[in-house]
Motif scaffolding. Structure first.
Motif, short mmCIF file in Angstrom:
data_model
loop_
_atom_site.label_atom_id
_atom_site.label_comp_id
_atom_site.label_asym_id
_atom_site.label_seq_id
_atom_site.Cartn_x
_atom_site.Cartn_y
_atom_site.Cartn_z
N GLY A 160 -11.18 -15.93 -3.28
CA GLY A 160 -10.65 -16.85 -3.81
C GLY A 160 -11.22 -17.69 -4.86
O GLY A 160 -11.83 -18.42 -3.64
N LEU A 161 -11.99 -17.22 -5.94
CA LEU A 161 -12.82 -18.83 -6.66
C LEU A 161 -12.15 -18.87 -7.08
O LEU A 161 -11.31 -18.59 -8.50
N LEU A 162 -12.16 -20.19 -7.88
CA LEU A 162 -11.30 -21.38 -8.45
C LEU A 162 -12.59 -22.57 -9.55
O LEU A 162 -13.01 -23.29 -8.49
N ALA A 163 -12.55 -22.49 -10.59
CA ALA A 163 -13.20 -23.32 -11.16
C ALA A 163 -12.66 -24.52 -11.90
O ALA A 163 -11.04 -24.09 -12.18
N THR A 164 -12.83 -25.88 -12.14
CA THR A 164 -12.44 -27.05 -11.50
C THR A 164 -13.59 -27.97 -12.60
O THR A 164 -14.39 -27.54 -13.41
N GLY A 165 -11.99 -28.36 -13.78
CA GLY A 165 -13.02 -29.13 -14.81
C GLY A 165 -12.15 -29.33 -16.27
O GLY A 165 -11.61 -27.71 -16.55
N SER A 166 -12.22 -30.07 -17.02
CA SER A 166 -10.28 -29.38 -18.77
C SER A 166 -11.42 -29.25 -19.09
O SER A 166 -11.15 -28.18 -19.70
N GLU A 167 -12.43 -29.64 -18.40
CA GLU A 167 -13.54 -28.55 -19.42
C GLU A 167 -13.81 -27.61 -20.14
O GLU A 167 -14.50 -26.63 -21.07
N ILE A 168 -13.46 -26.66 -18.95
CA ILE A 168 -13.94 -25.28 -18.53
C ILE A 168 -12.32 -25.04 -19.03
O ILE A 168 -13.01 -23.59 -19.33
N HIS A 169 -10.80 -25.63 -18.49
CA HIS A 169 -10.01 -25.02 -18.64
C HIS A 169 -9.11 -24.92 -19.61
O HIS A 169 -8.91 -23.87 -19.77
N GLU A 170 -9.92 -25.65 -20.64
CA GLU A 170 -8.87 -25.84 -22.22
C GLU A 170 -10.73 -24.93 -22.69
O GLU A 170 -10.50 -24.80 -24.25
N GLY A 171 -11.36 -24.47 -21.93
CA GLY A 171 -12.33 -23.31 -22.88
C GLY A 171 -13.72 -23.36 -23.68
O GLY A 171 -14.04 -23.44 -24.39
N VAL A 172 -13.81 -25.75 -23.69
CA VAL A 172 -14.98 -25.67 -24.02
C VAL A 172 -15.50 -25.55 -23.74
O VAL A 172 -17.32 -25.13 -24.54
N THR A 173 -16.04 -25.36 -22.85
CA THR A 173 -17.73 -25.03 -22.04
C THR A 173 -17.12 -23.57 -20.77
O THR A 173 -16.26 -23.10 -20.33
N PRO A 174 -18.05 -23.28 -20.91
CA PRO A 174 -17.49 -21.29 -20.08
C PRO A 174 -18.01 -21.52 -18.75
O PRO A 174 -18.66 -22.65 -18.17
N ASP A 175 -17.35 -20.87 -17.89
CA ASP A 175 -17.39 -21.09 -16.29
C ASP A 175 -18.69 -20.37 -16.15
O ASP A 175 -18.51 -18.80 -15.94
N LEU A 176 -19.73 -20.58 -15.95
CA LEU A 176 -21.56 -20.46 -15.20
C LEU A 176 -21.08 -19.53 -13.52
O LEU A 176 -21.51 -19.01 -13.64
N ASP A 177 -20.22 -20.78 -13.26
CA ASP A 177 -20.43 -20.36 -11.77
C ASP A 177 -19.59 -19.14 -11.29
O ASP A 177 -20.34 -18.55 -9.86
N SER A 178 -18.52 -19.19 -11.24
CA SER A 178 -17.20 -18.45 -10.85
C SER A 178 -18.23 -16.71 -11.09
O SER A 178 -18.01 -16.27 -9.93
N PRO A 179 -18.60 -15.94 -11.99
CA PRO A 179 -19.10 -14.69 -11.87
C PRO A 179 -19.85 -14.82 -10.83
O PRO A 179 -20.78 -13.84 -10.09
#
Length: 406
Positions: free
Chosen positions: A182-201
Motif C-alpha cells: 500500500g502506497l501513501l503520499a504524505t503532505g498537505s500540499e499533495i493532499h489538497e491538490g496544490v502539488t501532484p503526487d509524482l512518487d506513488s505511480p
C-alpha cells in the motif's frame, strides 16, 4: 531520535537491514505452486530445486556427421542408417560408424562425432580427421548431475531460468506469495491538490516490475494523528506500507515519528544522496513492514532502487555497470556520502545531467543533489554513477543503467 551524521548507516549496512527484514518475512510467509508456463518468472522460490536426473540424459551429437569411437583407426565401415534426435541409437561394433544428426543420441560405443565437412565416404568406408574423445559430443550429465541443487529458496526466477527448469522436466515450483503493498503520499500540499503526487505511480510501477502487487492508497495531510492512523490502517490491509514525504526532521515531518510509535524503526537516513532520509521499520502488531521514502521524486527513485529494492527481489549483489568516460568535472559537497550522479550516455561518453554543460543546468561544478532530486527532467538520464569523491572530465566511470534496477 538522534539526527547527527554518526547515526546514519552506510548503504551496505542499510541493505543488510533490508535483507534481514525480508528473511524475517519469508520465514512465516505462505507459499503457492506455480506452473513455469503461467507466471513463475519473477516469483521468489520457497523451496530448493534439485535436478531429478542427469542433463543431458545421454551423450548426444552437437554436429551433423558420423558417430565414431575416436580410438578406432580409419577407415570405418558406414552402416546404412542415420540417427535422429527422436531415435534410440543402434549398437555399433568396433570399426563401425553411423550417420548422426545434431541433437541425436550417440550409440553406446561412440564417443565423438566426425563432422560432415571433415568426412570422406567412398565405397561404404569413412575416412577423416583425427579426433579426440568428446569431439562434438555433449556428454551425459555434463550440464547437470542428478541430485545437484540448482536453485535456493529466496532466489527470484528470471525468464531464462525457465529454460533450465523445463530441461529438467520440472513444470511446477513452490514460490512465496507476492507482497501486497500500500502506497501513501504524505503532505498537505499533495493532499489538497496544490502539488501532484509524482512518487506513488513511480513507486507502484517499481513494485510491480519487481514481481509484487501495489495499490496507490491516496494521501494524508501533515497532521500527526492522521498520518499514524492511516499508516496503521494500511499496515492491517497490506504486507508492506510505503510512504512518501515527511521523512526529514522538519516540524511537519511526522512519518518517522509515526513509525517509531507503531513499531520498531530499523534505520532512518542512509549515507547516500539524493535520497538520504529513507527509513525502514517493522510493525509487528500489524504483521507488516514499512518503508518511508523521501518526497523529492528523483531522490525517491534513487534510494528506492538502491536500498529498498533488495526487499522485493531478494538480491543484494552488486549491480551490473557499464564503463564510460565522464565528460565534465563534478565536485561533491559533504564528504562521507555516496553520491548518485545521473548521467546521459552517448556511446562511451557519460554526461552528468544537471551539470551546467548538460541540457539540464541546475548546478555548476559541485553536484547539487537537493535541487536535482526535485527536477523531473533528471529522469531523462540513462543511469547514474555512484561516487564518494570528485569526478574529473576524462575519468573512466561505471554507470548503473536504470534498466537493471527497474
Amino acid at each position: 531520535m538522534s539526527h547527527d551524521h554518526e547515526s546514519m548507516l552506510c548503504r551496505a549496512d542499510a541493505v543488510e537491514e533490508v535483507t534481514d527484514l525480508l528473511e524475517r518475512e519469508l520465514s512465516t510467509r505462505g507459499t503457492v505452486e506455480m506452473s513455469i508456463e503461467d507466471g513463475a518468472a519473477g516469483r521468489t522460490l520457497a523451496e530448493p530445486v534439485t535436478a531429478p536426473r542427469d542433463v543431458p540424459a545421454h551423450d548426444h551429437a552437437t554436429m551433423d556427421g558420423f558417430a565414431v569411437d575416436a580410438r578406432d583407426p580409419y577407415p570405418l565401415t558406414v552402416r546404412d542408417e542415420e540417427i535422429f534426435p527422436e531415435d534410440q541409437p543402434p549398437a555399433i561394433a568396433a570399426g563401425e560408424t553411423v550417420r548422426i544428426a545434431t541433437g541425436a543420441p550417440l550409440p553406446e560405443r561412440a564417443n565423438a562425432v566426425l563432422k560432415v565437412e571433415e568426412a570422406t565416404v567412398e565405397g561404404g568406408e569413412l575416412t577423416g580427421s583425427t579426433l579426440e574423445p568428446g569431439t562434438y559430443a555433449y556428454e551425459r550429465g555434463s550440464n547437470v548431475s542428478a541430485g545437484e541443487t540448482l536453485f535456493r529458496p529466496g532466489e527470484r526466477l528470471s525468464a531464462k531460468d525457465l529454460i533450465l527448469l523445463r530441461d529438467l522436466g520440472i513444470e511446477r515450483v513452490a514460490v512465496y506469495e507476492r507482497f501486497s503493498v500500500g502506497l501513501l503520499a504524505t503532505g498537505s500540499e499533495i493532499h489538497e491538490g496544490v502539488t501532484p503526487d509524482l512518487d506513488s505511480p513511480m513507486l507502484a510501477a517499481l513494485v510491480r516490475s519487481w514481481g509484487h502487487s501495489a495499490t496507490i492508497a491516496g494521501t494524508v495531510p501533515d497532521e500527526y494523528d492522521r498520518t499514524e492512523q492511516r499508516i496503521a490502517e494500511l499496515a492491517d490491509e497490506h504486507d508492506v506500507v510505503i510512504t512518501t514525504g515527511g521523512t526529514s526532521v522538519g516540524e511537519k515531518d511526522y512519518v518517522v515519528r509515526a513509525l517509531e510509535s507503531l513499531g520498531e524503526l530499523r534505520f532512518h537516513r542512509v549515507r547516500i544522496r539524493p535520497g538520504k532520509p529513507i527509513a525502514a521499520a517493522r510493525l509487528p502488531d500489524h504483521d507488516a513492514v514499512a518503508f518511508a521514502v523521501p518526497g523529492k521524486p528523483v531522490g525517491a527513485h534513487t534510494v528506492a532502487t538502491l536500498v529498498m529494492r533488495p526487499f522485493f527481489v531478494g538480491d543484494a549483489d552488486p549491480l551490473p555497470t557499464r564503463v564510460a568516460t565522464v565528460t565534465s568535472d563534478v565536485g561533491i559537497g559533504t564528504p562521507g556520502f555516496e553520491y548518485a550522479v545521473p548521467v546521459t550516455l552517448d556511446g562511451e561518453r557519460a554526461t552528468p545531467l544537471g551539470h551546467v554543460d548538460s541540457p539540464l543546468q541546475v548546478y555548476d561544478e559541485t553536484f547539487d543533489p537537493s535541487v536535482l532530486s526535485s527536477s523531473t527532467r533528471a529522469t531523462r538520464a540513462d543511469g547514474f554513477v555512484i561516487t564518494e569523491s570528485d569526478l574529473s572530465a576524462g575519468e573512466s566511470v561505471r554507470v548503473i543503467p536504470y534498466h537493471v534496477i527497474e
